[in-house]
Design a protein around this motif. Structure first.
Motif, PDB file in Angstrom:
ATOM      1  N   ARG A  65       0.891   5.590 -49.142  1.00  0.00           N
ATOM      2  CA  ARG A  65       1.880   4.767 -50.221  1.00  0.00           C
ATOM      3  C   ARG A  65       2.536   5.889 -51.014  1.00  0.00           C
ATOM      4  NH1 ARG A  65       0.489  -0.662 -51.556  1.00  0.00           N
ATOM      5  NH2 ARG A  65       2.062  -1.487 -52.832  1.00  0.00           N
ATOM      6  N   VAL A  66       3.682   5.441 -51.595  1.00  0.00           N
ATOM      7  CA  VAL A  66       4.635   6.094 -52.346  1.00  0.00           C
ATOM      8  C   VAL A  66       5.623   5.318 -52.913  1.00  0.00           C
ATOM      9  CG1 VAL A  66       6.280   6.829 -50.647  1.00  0.00           C
ATOM     10  CG2 VAL A  66       5.681   8.505 -52.267  1.00  0.00           C
ATOM     11  N   GLY A  67       5.904   5.874 -53.976  1.00  0.00           N
ATOM     12  CA  GLY A  67       6.908   5.248 -54.878  1.00  0.00           C
ATOM     13  C   GLY A  67       6.337   4.595 -56.211  1.00  0.00           C
ATOM     14  N   ASP A  68       7.355   4.325 -57.077  1.00  0.00           N
ATOM     15  CA  ASP A  68       6.848   3.880 -58.332  1.00  0.00           C
ATOM     16  C   ASP A  68       8.126   2.967 -59.166  1.00  0.00           C
ATOM     17  OD1 ASP A  68       5.253   3.416 -60.698  1.00  0.00           O
ATOM     18  OD2 ASP A  68       5.551   5.445 -61.271  1.00  0.00           O
ATOM     19  N   GLY A  69       7.700   1.903 -59.728  1.00  0.00           N
ATOM     20  CA  GLY A  69       8.753   1.268 -60.109  1.00  0.00           C
ATOM     21  C   GLY A  69       9.539   0.210 -59.094  1.00  0.00           C
ATOM     22  N   ASP A  70      10.847   0.565 -58.989  1.00  0.00           N
ATOM     23  CA  ASP A  70      11.672  -0.295 -58.274  1.00  0.00           C
ATOM     24  C   ASP A  70      11.399  -0.391 -56.673  1.00  0.00           C
ATOM     25  OD1 ASP A  70      12.754  -0.864 -60.476  1.00  0.00           O
ATOM     26  OD2 ASP A  70      14.567   0.007 -60.377  1.00  0.00           O
ATOM     27  N   VAL A  71      10.960   0.678 -56.470  1.00  0.00           N
ATOM     28  CA  VAL A  71      10.673   0.992 -54.743  1.00  0.00           C
ATOM     29  C   VAL A  71       9.400   1.468 -54.392  1.00  0.00           C
ATOM     30  CG1 VAL A  71      11.667   2.153 -52.686  1.00  0.00           C
ATOM     31  CG2 VAL A  71      13.446   1.416 -54.509  1.00  0.00           C
ATOM     32  N   GLU A  72       8.827   0.885 -53.532  1.00  0.00           N
ATOM     33  CA  GLU A  72       7.527   1.329 -52.838  1.00  0.00           C
ATOM     34  C   GLU A  72       7.437   1.196 -51.488  1.00  0.00           C
ATOM     35  OE1 GLU A  72       3.754   0.617 -55.245  1.00  0.00           O
ATOM     36  OE2 GLU A  72       4.752  -1.128 -56.247  1.00  0.00           O
ATOM     37  N   VAL A  73       6.822   2.347 -50.943  1.00  0.00           N
ATOM     38  CA  VAL A  73       6.855   2.488 -49.454  1.00  0.00           C
ATOM     39  C   VAL A  73       5.407   2.756 -48.991  1.00  0.00           C
ATOM     40  CG1 VAL A  73       7.982   3.445 -47.554  1.00  0.00           C
ATOM     41  CG2 VAL A  73       9.215   3.264 -49.364  1.00  0.00           C
ATOM     42  N   TRP A  74       5.115   2.121 -47.805  1.00  0.00           N
ATOM     43  CA  TRP A  74       3.771   2.454 -47.463  1.00  0.00           C
ATOM     44  C   TRP A  74       3.619   1.932 -46.141  1.00  0.00           C
ATOM     45  CZ3 TRP A  74       4.789  -1.626 -50.469  1.00  0.00           C
ATOM     46  CH2 TRP A  74       4.110  -3.001 -50.192  1.00  0.00           C
ATOM     47  N   PRO A  75       2.804   2.682 -45.276  1.00  0.00           N
ATOM     48  CA  PRO A  75       2.329   2.375 -43.775  1.00  0.00           C
ATOM     49  C   PRO A  75       1.791   1.075 -43.616  1.00  0.00           C
ATOM     50  CG  PRO A  75       0.969   4.085 -44.441  1.00  0.00           C
ATOM     51  CD  PRO A  75       1.817   3.787 -45.740  1.00  0.00           C
ATOM     52  N   GLY A  76       1.996   0.288 -42.645  1.00  0.00           N
ATOM     53  CA  GLY A  76       1.175  -0.777 -42.376  1.00  0.00           C
ATOM     54  C   GLY A  76       0.069  -0.604 -41.690  1.00  0.00           C
ATOM     55  N   SER A  77      -0.565  -1.740 -41.335  1.00  0.00           N
ATOM     56  CA  SER A  77      -2.082  -1.129 -40.918  1.00  0.00           C
ATOM     57  C   SER A  77      -2.028  -1.456 -39.280  1.00  0.00           C
ATOM     58  CB  SER A  77      -2.867  -2.307 -41.337  1.00  0.00           C
ATOM     59  OG  SER A  77      -2.650  -3.870 -41.169  1.00  0.00           O
TER      60      SER A  77
END
Length: 135
Positions: A65-77
């Motif tokens: 998981r990465v990002g802060d504020g307007d955009v966050e991105v993370w891998p699915g399970s």
């Protein structure tokens, strides 16, 4: 150098009741803007909605998981997806993006401009001129 990498990507918009709506997005990467990836979301017959992402944000988001504020991105399970959450004054959106075609696109961007060499593809003088004397 005017190298561009582009792709179209089928993804899903996750709506509040957790159902999904299929969408098409266009991805574009240009060597003369080596830190950015433009993603245009095609929603109906309207003009596409464009967001600009840091290439590194999408790359790191594949593994954690990465990002802060307007955009966050993370891998699915373990389902082969990447989640992208966007927030703006107009609302929030969550997208499920198929990992394999996105990873292929990112790989091609790193072939065009290797990691750590981005600054070699920027015309610093032109960028400063644009900042100091906007056209």
């Amino acid at each position: 150098m005017n190298t561009t990498v582009s792709a179209q990507l089928g993804l899903r918009l996750v709506v509040p009741d957790r159902t999904t709506v299929p969408l098409l997005a266009g991805l574009e990467y240009a060597a003369d803007d080596p830190y950015a990836i433009r993603m245009a979301f095609f929603v109906g017959d309207d003009e596409p909605v464009e967001w600009i992402f840091a290439r590194e944000l999408l790359t790191v988001g594949i593994v954690r998981r990465v990002g802060d504020g307007d955009v966050e991105v993370w891998p699915g399970s373990d389902d082969g997806t990447l989640h992208i959450a966007l927030s703006s004054p107009f609302g929030d959106a969550l997208f499920d993006v198929p990992l394999s075609p996105l990873a292929d696109f990112l790989h091609r961007t790193y072939q065009a401009v290797p990691a750590g060499e981005e600054s070699e593809f920027i015309d610093i003088d032109a960028e400063l001129e644009n900042l100091l004397w906007p056209s």
